[in-house]
Design a protein around this motif. Sequence first.
Motif, PDB file in Angstrom:
ATOM      1  N   SER A  78      34.370 -17.234  31.053  1.00  0.00           N
ATOM      2  CA  SER A  78      33.885 -18.509  30.523  1.00  0.00           C
ATOM      3  C   SER A  78      33.884 -19.565  31.626  1.00  0.00           C
ATOM      4  O   SER A  78      34.349 -19.324  32.746  1.00  0.00           O
ATOM      5  CB  SER A  78      34.757 -18.979  29.348  1.00  0.00           C
ATOM      6  N   ARG A 152      29.389 -14.711  34.005  1.00  0.00           N
ATOM      7  CA  ARG A 152      30.362 -14.588  32.918  1.00  0.00           C
ATOM      8  C   ARG A 152      30.014 -13.398  32.027  1.00  0.00           C
ATOM      9  O   ARG A 152      28.842 -13.182  31.711  1.00  0.00           O
ATOM     10  CB  ARG A 152      30.378 -15.873  32.096  1.00  0.00           C
ATOM     11  N   GLY A 184      37.454 -15.663  27.455  1.00  0.00           N
ATOM     12  CA  GLY A 184      36.309 -15.423  26.576  1.00  0.00           C
ATOM     13  C   GLY A 184      36.698 -15.213  25.122  1.00  0.00           C
ATOM     14  O   GLY A 184      35.845 -15.303  24.227  1.00  0.00           O
ATOM     15  N   ARG A 189      31.198 -17.315  26.213  1.00  0.00           N
ATOM     16  CA  ARG A 189      30.038 -17.806  26.962  1.00  0.00           C
ATOM     17  C   ARG A 189      28.917 -18.217  26.018  1.00  0.00           C
ATOM     18  O   ARG A 189      28.558 -17.501  25.081  1.00  0.00           O
ATOM     19  CB  ARG A 189      29.536 -16.704  27.894  1.00  0.00           C
TER      20      ARG A 189
END
Length: 235
Positions: A78, A152, A184, A189
């Motif tokens: 992220s 990501r 994450g 993301r």
Amino acid sequence: MFTALRSLAFMLAFYVGSALYVLAAMASNLVAPQSIPAVATGWSRFHRACARWLLGQKVRVEGVLPKGPYLYILKHESMFETIDLLCLLDRPAIAAKRELFDIPFWGGIARRYGLIPIEREAGASALRALRTAAKATTAQGRAVCLFPEGTRVPHGESPPLRAGFAGLYALLKLPVVPIAIDSGRVSPRGKFMKRSGTITYKVGEIVPPGLDRNEAEARVHAAINALNLAYPRSP
């Protein structure tokens, strides 16, 4: 609904505050360039505070982070860790995509701070420039950081490392500190909704310089994905 409100509050506070930090960095670049690292670190601390108090996201570090000129290789899930690295380490030099340095104003600030431009399809001259920049960084006792997956990835996925890691590993001849991250799970993301929870950095065993490329990549790949099963993806 509560999660949505917290996410909205975070977005408003962080991006408004970030605009002020960018203005401060631009002013520093003109009158006191040596203060840019302090401004950047302040921005990172501001980001962590917003994540902690508005989103309810805590940070935990498992293992010991060695100080000095190491090559840090990190999982990338992220936006969180790209900013938080300046809190985690002492003025790290992060290898970033070359095109980011062409952004007006921001590119000059990035150079003043000491970020390292990296080209995905680097020729011999680009690799020499990369080595020169990285060597200058490590001579100052600073760490070099690389996200070897290139972008990501969702939590739980483990794509192969890109060629950039092998190139830096061979060029710099530094011990490698691999770090797994599970950001994450709570800040996926491309998602507006960010959940509360604990973001973990898991420091892996140091990989010595001079290993065969396949062995070095295998060790690093296993280490940066160590949290994939330990902390499964949130629903």
